[in-house]
Design a protein around this motif. Structure first.
Motif, PDB file in Angstrom:
ATOM      1  N   PHE A   4      49.947 -58.597 -11.428  1.00  0.00           N
ATOM      2  CA  PHE A   4      49.870 -57.250 -12.057  1.00  0.00           C
ATOM      3  C   PHE A   4      49.520 -57.498 -13.292  1.00  0.00           C
ATOM      4  O   PHE A   4      49.173 -58.537 -14.146  1.00  0.00           O
ATOM      5  CB  PHE A   4      51.403 -56.858 -12.027  1.00  0.00           C
ATOM      6  N   THR A   5      49.320 -56.439 -14.176  1.00  0.00           N
ATOM      7  CA  THR A   5      48.774 -56.429 -15.590  1.00  0.00           C
ATOM      8  C   THR A   5      49.904 -56.006 -16.506  1.00  0.00           C
ATOM      9  O   THR A   5      50.827 -55.224 -16.683  1.00  0.00           O
ATOM     10  CB  THR A   5      47.694 -55.278 -15.660  1.00  0.00           C
ATOM     11  N   GLN A   6      49.652 -56.870 -17.708  1.00  0.00           N
ATOM     12  CA  GLN A   6      50.845 -56.523 -18.679  1.00  0.00           C
ATOM     13  C   GLN A   6      49.961 -56.267 -19.994  1.00  0.00           C
ATOM     14  O   GLN A   6      48.686 -56.886 -20.467  1.00  0.00           O
ATOM     15  CB  GLN A   6      51.589 -57.779 -19.140  1.00  0.00           C
ATOM     16  N   LEU A   7      50.464 -55.339 -20.844  1.00  0.00           N
ATOM     17  CA  LEU A   7      49.772 -55.436 -22.435  1.00  0.00           C
ATOM     18  C   LEU A   7      50.717 -56.427 -22.988  1.00  0.00           C
ATOM     19  O   LEU A   7      52.131 -56.139 -23.150  1.00  0.00           O
ATOM     20  CB  LEU A   7      50.109 -54.184 -22.942  1.00  0.00           C
ATOM     21  N   ASP A   8      50.278 -57.591 -23.356  1.00  0.00           N
ATOM     22  CA  ASP A   8      50.839 -58.679 -23.730  1.00  0.00           C
ATOM     23  C   ASP A   8      50.391 -58.685 -25.304  1.00  0.00           C
ATOM     24  O   ASP A   8      49.571 -58.732 -25.803  1.00  0.00           O
ATOM     25  CB  ASP A   8      50.470 -59.974 -23.204  1.00  0.00           C
ATOM     26  N   LEU A   9      51.607 -58.835 -26.261  1.00  0.00           N
ATOM     27  CA  LEU A   9      51.195 -58.958 -27.720  1.00  0.00           C
ATOM     28  C   LEU A   9      52.227 -59.658 -28.416  1.00  0.00           C
ATOM     29  O   LEU A   9      53.388 -60.006 -27.931  1.00  0.00           O
ATOM     30  CB  LEU A   9      51.115 -57.459 -28.508  1.00  0.00           C
ATOM     31  N   GLU A  10      51.921 -60.340 -29.574  1.00  0.00           N
ATOM     32  CA  GLU A  10      52.500 -61.189 -30.439  1.00  0.00           C
ATOM     33  C   GLU A  10      52.243 -60.994 -31.816  1.00  0.00           C
ATOM     34  O   GLU A  10      50.985 -60.665 -32.126  1.00  0.00           O
ATOM     35  CB  GLU A  10      52.393 -62.676 -29.912  1.00  0.00           C
ATOM     36  N   MET A  11      53.275 -60.870 -32.772  1.00  0.00           N
ATOM     37  CA  MET A  11      53.094 -60.904 -34.082  1.00  0.00           C
ATOM     38  C   MET A  11      53.613 -61.816 -34.999  1.00  0.00           C
ATOM     39  O   MET A  11      54.762 -62.314 -34.798  1.00  0.00           O
ATOM     40  CB  MET A  11      53.558 -59.355 -34.307  1.00  0.00           C
ATOM     41  N   SER A  12      53.031 -62.026 -36.229  1.00  0.00           N
ATOM     42  CA  SER A  12      53.756 -63.325 -36.738  1.00  0.00           C
ATOM     43  C   SER A  12      54.324 -62.466 -38.050  1.00  0.00           C
ATOM     44  O   SER A  12      53.990 -61.569 -38.352  1.00  0.00           O
ATOM     45  CB  SER A  12      52.421 -64.075 -37.345  1.00  0.00           C
ATOM     46  N   PHE A  13      55.225 -63.385 -38.582  1.00  0.00           N
ATOM     47  CA  PHE A  13      56.020 -62.957 -39.928  1.00  0.00           C
ATOM     48  C   PHE A  13      56.851 -61.593 -39.622  1.00  0.00           C
ATOM     49  O   PHE A  13      56.698 -60.619 -40.396  1.00  0.00           O
ATOM     50  CB  PHE A  13      55.056 -62.904 -41.363  1.00  0.00           C
ATOM     51  N   VAL A  14      57.588 -61.554 -38.363  1.00  0.00           N
ATOM     52  CA  VAL A  14      58.232 -60.341 -38.125  1.00  0.00           C
ATOM     53  C   VAL A  14      59.706 -60.707 -37.881  1.00  0.00           C
ATOM     54  O   VAL A  14      60.068 -61.681 -37.348  1.00  0.00           O
ATOM     55  CB  VAL A  14      57.296 -59.599 -36.996  1.00  0.00           C
ATOM     56  N   ASP A  15      60.283 -59.510 -37.992  1.00  0.00           N
ATOM     57  CA  ASP A  15      61.601 -59.438 -37.404  1.00  0.00           C
ATOM     58  C   ASP A  15      61.661 -58.747 -36.219  1.00  0.00           C
ATOM     59  O   ASP A  15      60.546 -58.013 -35.971  1.00  0.00           O
ATOM     60  CB  ASP A  15      62.624 -59.298 -38.406  1.00  0.00           C
ATOM     61  N   GLU A  16      62.915 -58.307 -35.420  1.00  0.00           N
ATOM     62  CA  GLU A  16      63.146 -57.444 -34.545  1.00  0.00           C
ATOM     63  C   GLU A  16      62.531 -56.320 -34.450  1.00  0.00           C
ATOM     64  O   GLU A  16      61.961 -55.629 -33.880  1.00  0.00           O
ATOM     65  CB  GLU A  16      64.626 -57.543 -33.974  1.00  0.00           C
ATOM     66  N   ALA A  17      62.855 -55.592 -35.719  1.00  0.00           N
ATOM     67  CA  ALA A  17      62.808 -54.274 -36.258  1.00  0.00           C
ATOM     68  C   ALA A  17      61.142 -54.231 -36.269  1.00  0.00           C
ATOM     69  O   ALA A  17      60.813 -53.224 -35.662  1.00  0.00           O
ATOM     70  CB  ALA A  17      63.282 -53.832 -37.574  1.00  0.00           C
ATOM     71  N   THR A  18      60.402 -54.973 -36.904  1.00  0.00           N
ATOM     72  CA  THR A  18      58.949 -54.969 -36.875  1.00  0.00           C
ATOM     73  C   THR A  18      58.240 -54.664 -35.662  1.00  0.00           C
ATOM     74  O   THR A  18      57.447 -54.023 -35.487  1.00  0.00           O
ATOM     75  CB  THR A  18      58.398 -56.101 -37.595  1.00  0.00           C
ATOM     76  N   VAL A  19      58.767 -55.413 -34.678  1.00  0.00           N
ATOM     77  CA  VAL A  19      57.968 -55.464 -33.398  1.00  0.00           C
ATOM     78  C   VAL A  19      58.479 -54.019 -32.653  1.00  0.00           C
ATOM     79  O   VAL A  19      57.601 -53.331 -32.357  1.00  0.00           O
ATOM     80  CB  VAL A  19      58.429 -56.732 -32.376  1.00  0.00           C
ATOM     81  N   MET A  20      59.649 -53.918 -32.807  1.00  0.00           N
ATOM     82  CA  MET A  20      60.167 -52.523 -31.983  1.00  0.00           C
ATOM     83  C   MET A  20      59.336 -51.389 -32.600  1.00  0.00           C
ATOM     84  O   MET A  20      58.997 -50.420 -32.148  1.00  0.00           O
ATOM     85  CB  MET A  20      61.620 -52.476 -32.201  1.00  0.00           C
TER      86      MET A  20
END
Ligand code: ASP
Length: 626
Positions: free
Chosen positions: A247-263
């Protein structure tokens, strides 16, 4: 809206001046060449009408034997699904014969020459009947014909627009699209690995990624800062309507973040993407509601609540305890549940007060199937009086107070479960979801995104004597709970059920859409010491840890930034945006429930040379799981 330029001049080729969806009244009088498939042919003696189809639309073509006798002969040989080409002049249709349902419905092509480019066998099902009921096995075997059908074309296009919109938002937000390999080492996500034997290193295997999890974290160590990928993932598990082995995912990752930044980023992205792909559909709430796991379970009995309708779970306990605090409702099942530390909770179902006995029996059966011992109910009659078999135990007064607490109005039915907290919430949550669908409480046009976060980090695995990560083995602990992880109850290398870590909450968040889990992610453990401790709690010996996650553990000794990410299921997202409940409907070439590709006939036995090259031999074929 991101339009597919069906009418763009760039789609002209030597075979056509226009696509079958392009011609309009303003083109009348111009010459045109069209190519496509015969959708339908009607013969009226001298006149032959052909509906010519490609993925851009349908154009009516008219061949007049008087004007073009040769073309008429060719047209007479045309059958449905033949690939054909016509050349002629665009004309307005006779007044009264326009077709408002077609974008090209004002015009027709009056043909001078007709060509059969390729013949076609009679297809095994009707491609030109949108209402045809076609067996799915047949659809999957002849998927290339199934995909010609308009509904499938629409879904493929929606999916393409979805991925396009996702890419646009990410590229505009500082993300780098990186492809990670598919031949790797196990990256567990809780399923079995698909393995691929290596020819060059006999006796060894690659694992296909269950997700690019470790690689994307390594990209953060590599300083990529913001990564995304439309990634194919492989999980060998039993299939259901919303699962496929790949199956296919939109996969992402971010640096220097907390929960709120990603959400916050994912939320903005989801809003922009939804508005771009399905501008006609309303978003229920922005910002998206955010529930802690505990709150979601308490209010909706589910960690993927459908928030398009209310019907929330109500705690009846305050009405059931006497002034001395003891449970003394008079109904033994309730009192025993409370005395045993359990719960008594209810949902109120609108308009079901008059449900016949058989309907109540069905609901009781469902509750039992979901794990409850029984289901109690109270009906609020039109007069306001409360009826139900348990009223004789509770008395009228308490029954009325319970119905009032549950928010029930005349005509409503109150369903009550008394059990452990987990069973009570789960059973009522499932009843709520099922009744929501059955009673049409959820507006199908609305998109209700929500967040659920702060999941428990671990759950005790009795059989294996360890703490299993409830989500991802790399999820970080919420800062306030870090101390629970670092204080072991005994030898820190040996997990015990009393470890305070059992109470720790993860920096884990799931994004939910209309009652489906659309995706999940976390801020990771990026400190080496905490990562080792978390793995130890999960029962990994140092050696196993090294063997499975060696590269990552080593990388974390070279300066890992704080980082976090998420993955969203593209198949689920595309399905929800196109009103489908089965992800097969939005995948070009899906597999069956038993993991077969009926069109390519996969999986299949390796040939003799492959066995030899790989040094493989099946020593026994296990019986198929039923
Ligand atoms: N790798 C996780 C998954 O596939 C998502 C994440 O935590 O980013 O479910």
């Amino acid at each position: 809206m991101i339009e597919t330029p069906s009418s763009a001049a760039s789609l002209a080729t030597p075979y056509r001046t226009h696509t079958c969806g392009a011609l309009r009244a303003s083109d009348a009088g111009s010459p045109a060449r069209l190519a496509g498939w015969v959708h339908r042919r009607r013969d009226y003696g001298k006149l032959t009408f052909i509906d010519l189809r490609d993925r851009h639309g349908i154009t009516q073509v008219v061949v007049d034997a008087g004007d073009a006798p040769e073309a008429s002969e060719v047209a007479a040989r045309m059958r449905p699904e033949f690939v054909v080409a016509f050349e002629g002049e665009v004309a307005l249709r006779q007044p009264g014969t326009e077709n408002a349902k077609l974008e090209t419905g004002a015009v027709e092509l009056q043909v001078r020459t007709a060509t059969i480019l390729n013949e076609a066998k009679t297809p095994p099902f009707y491609i030109n009947d949108p209402d045809a009921q076609i067996d799915e096995t047949l659809r999957l075997k002849y998927r290339y014909l199934d995909l010609r059908r308009e509904a499938m074309q629409r879904r493929l296009l929606l999916r393409s627009r979805l991925v396009h919109a996702i890419r646009e938002v990410h590229h505009g937000s500082g993300f780098v699209e990186v492809e990670t390999p598919n031949l790797i080492k196990s990256t567990p996500e809780g399923a079995r690995d698909f393995i691929v034997p290596s020819r060059l290193q006999p006796g060894e295997v690659y694992a296909l990624p269950q997700s690019p999890q470790q690689l994307k974290q390594l990209l953060m160590v590599a300083g990529v800062d913001r990564y995304f990928q439309i990634a194919r993932c492989f999980r060998d598990e039993d299939l259901r309507g919303d699962r496929q082995p790949e199956f296919t995912q939109l996969d992402l990752e971010m640096s220097f973040v907390d929960e709120a930044t990603v959400m916050d980023f994912v939320e903005r992205m989801a809003i922009e993407v939804s508005r771009a792909v399905v501008p006609e559909r309303a978003l229920l709430a922005t910002p998206f509601p955010r529930f802690t796991y505990a709150e979601a379970m308490e209010r909706f009995g589910s960690d993927k609540p459908d928030v398009r309708f209310a019907m929330e779970l109500v705690d009846l306990e305050p009405e059931l305890r006497g002034t001395d605090g003891a449970a003394a409702s008079g109904f033994r099942v309730f009192d025993e549940a409370l005395a045993g530390g359990g719960r008594v909770k209810a949902i109120t179902v609108p308009g079901l007060a008059d449900a016949p006995r058989s309907r109540i029996d069905e609901l009781t059966e469902a509750a039992k199937r979901f794990g409850a011992r029984g289901l109690a109910h109270l009906s609020v009659e039109a007069s306001g009086s409360i009826k139900g078999p348990i009223v004789k135990f509770l008395g009228d007064d308490l029954a009325e107070r319970l119905a009032a607490r549950a928010g029930a109005a005349p005509g409503d039915l109150v369903l009550i479960v008394a059990d452990t907290t987990a069973v009570t919430n789960d059973v009522l949550g499932r009843l709520r979801a099922e009744l929501g669908t059955q009673l049409g409480l959820a507006d199908p046009d609305v998109l209700a995104y929500a967040w659920v976060h702060r999941f428990p980090m671990y759950q005790w695995d009795v059989e294996n004597g360890r703490w299993d990560a409830t989500h991802n083995p790399f999820s970080g602990v919420v800062p306030e709970d870090e101390v629970l992880l670092t204080t072991a109850s005994g030898d820190p290398a040996l997990p015990t059920p009393d470890d305070p870590a059992g109470r720790a909450r993860a920096m884990q968040y799931d994004i939910v859409l209309n009652g489906w889990e659309l995706g999940g992610g976390s801020v990771r453990i990026w400190r080496h010491d905490l990562l080792e401790r978390s793995f130890a709690l999960q029962g990994y010996t140092r050696e196993r840890m090294q063997n499975m996650f060696g590269a990552m553990l080593e990388a974390f000794e070279y300066g890992a930034p704080p980082h976090g990410g998420i993955a969203l299921g593209i198949d689920r997202w595309a399905a929800l945006l196109s009103y489908q409940v089965n992800i097969r409907e939005v995948m070009a070439f899906p597999k069956t429930q038993s993991g077969s590709d009926l069109m390519l006939d996969a999986p299949s036995e390796p040939d003799a040379a492959q066995y030899a090259e790989l040094g493989l031999r099946f020593v026994g074929v296990p019986t198929r799981p039923s």
